[in-house]
Scaffold this motif. Structure first.
Motif, PDB file in Angstrom:
ATOM      1  N   ASP A  16      12.133  31.391  16.142  1.00  0.00           N
ATOM      2  CA  ASP A  16      12.578  32.064  14.922  1.00  0.00           C
ATOM      3  C   ASP A  16      13.648  31.217  14.214  1.00  0.00           C
ATOM      4  O   ASP A  16      13.414  30.073  13.908  1.00  0.00           O
ATOM      5  CB  ASP A  16      13.070  33.484  15.241  1.00  0.00           C
ATOM      6  N   GLN A  17      14.871  31.760  14.032  1.00  0.00           N
ATOM      7  CA  GLN A  17      15.872  31.005  13.279  1.00  0.00           C
ATOM      8  C   GLN A  17      16.415  29.807  14.049  1.00  0.00           C
ATOM      9  O   GLN A  17      17.090  28.951  13.471  1.00  0.00           O
ATOM     10  CB  GLN A  17      17.030  31.907  12.835  1.00  0.00           C
ATOM     11  N   SER A  18      16.127  29.713  15.346  1.00  0.00           N
ATOM     12  CA  SER A  18      16.568  28.552  16.126  1.00  0.00           C
ATOM     13  C   SER A  18      15.398  27.653  16.511  1.00  0.00           C
ATOM     14  O   SER A  18      15.484  26.876  17.460  1.00  0.00           O
ATOM     15  CB  SER A  18      17.312  29.004  17.392  1.00  0.00           C
ATOM     16  N   THR A  19      14.296  27.758  15.768  1.00  0.00           N
ATOM     17  CA  THR A  19      13.134  26.928  16.063  1.00  0.00           C
ATOM     18  C   THR A  19      13.492  25.447  15.955  1.00  0.00           C
ATOM     19  O   THR A  19      14.382  25.050  15.192  1.00  0.00           O
ATOM     20  CB  THR A  19      11.975  27.266  15.099  1.00  0.00           C
ATOM     21  N   LEU A  20      12.814  24.634  16.742  1.00  0.00           N
ATOM     22  CA  LEU A  20      13.013  23.185  16.719  1.00  0.00           C
ATOM     23  C   LEU A  20      12.137  22.609  15.603  1.00  0.00           C
ATOM     24  O   LEU A  20      10.929  22.492  15.760  1.00  0.00           O
ATOM     25  CB  LEU A  20      12.657  22.584  18.073  1.00  0.00           C
ATOM     26  N   LYS A  21      12.761  22.244  14.497  1.00  0.00           N
ATOM     27  CA  LYS A  21      12.016  21.877  13.303  1.00  0.00           C
ATOM     28  C   LYS A  21      11.467  20.456  13.330  1.00  0.00           C
ATOM     29  O   LYS A  21      10.545  20.135  12.594  1.00  0.00           O
ATOM     30  CB  LYS A  21      12.896  22.074  12.072  1.00  0.00           C
ATOM     31  N   GLY A  22      12.048  19.594  14.133  1.00  0.00           N
ATOM     32  CA  GLY A  22      11.585  18.211  14.152  1.00  0.00           C
ATOM     33  C   GLY A  22      12.288  17.404  15.224  1.00  0.00           C
ATOM     34  O   GLY A  22      12.992  17.939  16.086  1.00  0.00           O
TER      35      GLY A  22
END
Length: 284
Positions: A128-134
């Motif tokens: 969610d809001q702490s997803t690993l984006k890259g």
């Protein structure tokens, strides 16, 4: 196939919502859940450390640890794991160094106090809001987990990552972290919502799973009553039977405002699946 294990409950699922929040540490009345859990055959509670008022959570002080020990002794209901939802609001991989450094210190304190209770797993959500984006997020996570990994190794506590990464990228992250205490929190409902292949997941990192969350979700949607969503329980039991799993299995099922009755309905459904449909022997 045999299924001889005890079950835990995600903290708060047997109680009315705390401040109308879906999942939160029920500040001020959390002890009541241990008494209810004993009555309905739940063996342990997965404590929640959330961002709101984390300083006064019982897990974060010596006096609080004593309070937890007292209710464990009174009821026989233990605490085997912690779901550190705090790291959803304040990620260890935050670009803000002040946030990530503070979160690292909180994790070190949580490891220290968890060891006093004999806790085996701390779940670190990266969803969610702490997803690993890259890659940058992953690099920061790896760097900021270095010290906690050393401390967790000393204290013999698993740091179980919960991510929404696809199976292969998740395996790559696990390999980069390269530690025996870095484990996987497997959530059958989240996997179903993301459309992942359960057989691929267990093939790639089934042996690293140390904490399991039981819930049901619709594909691309939210939590629903067990058996009404897209979670493939038949496949789950098939792959689960291949593991020598001794970690916490935590009922993180759908809840309403009150919690207890909707939980009982789903717990009975789950046990019936174990006993009948999958020809399993359930031992409480």
């Amino acid at each position: 196939m045999s299924f001889t294990t005890n079950f835990g409950i995600m903290q708060g699922r047997l109680l009315p919502k705390f401040m109308n929040r879906y999942q939160a540490h029920p500040m001020g009345y959390w002890e009541k859940e241990f008494i209810i859990a004993k009555e309905i055959g739940i063996s342990y509670v997965e404590f929640i450390l959330d961002h709101n008022d984390y300083e006064v959570n019982p897990l974060m002080s010596d006096l609080g640890i004593i309070e937890i020990e007292k209710i464990i002794q009174k009821t026989g209901v233990g605490v085997r794991s912690v779901c550190a939802d705090l790291f959803m609001e304040a990620p260890l991989h935050s670009e803000n160094n002040s946030i990530s450094n503070t979160s690292k210190e909180i994790l070190l304190k949580l490891i220290e106090n968890s060891a006093k209770l004999g806790i085996t797993d701390i779940v670190i959500p990266c969803v969610d809001q702490s997803t690993l984006k890259g890659k940058d997020d992953q690099t920061r996570l790896i760097e900021n987990l270095a010290e906690p990994i050393k401390f967790a190794t000393k204290k013999k506590i698993n740091l179980a990552l919960e991510t929404d990464l696809a199976p292969m990228p998740f395996l790559d992250l696990l390999n980069k972290l390269d530690s025996e205490v870095i484990k996987v929190n497997y959530d059958i409902g989240n996997s179903a919502s993301l459309g992942f292949d359960i057989f691929e997941e267990f093939k790639l990192y089934g042996s690293r799973i140390s904490d399991i969350h039981i819930k049901d979700r619709e594909l691309g949607g939210g939590s629903v009553v067990l058996g009404t969503g897209n979670a493939n329980f038949k496949s789950f039991f098939e792959v689960f039977s291949t593991l020598d799993f001794k970690g916490p299995i935590v009922m993180q099922v759908y809840r309403d405002d009150e919690g207890i009755e909707i939980f009982k309905k789903q717990f009975d459904w789950f046990k019936l699946k174990i006993k009948n449909e999958y020809d399993c022997n359930y031992t409480s």
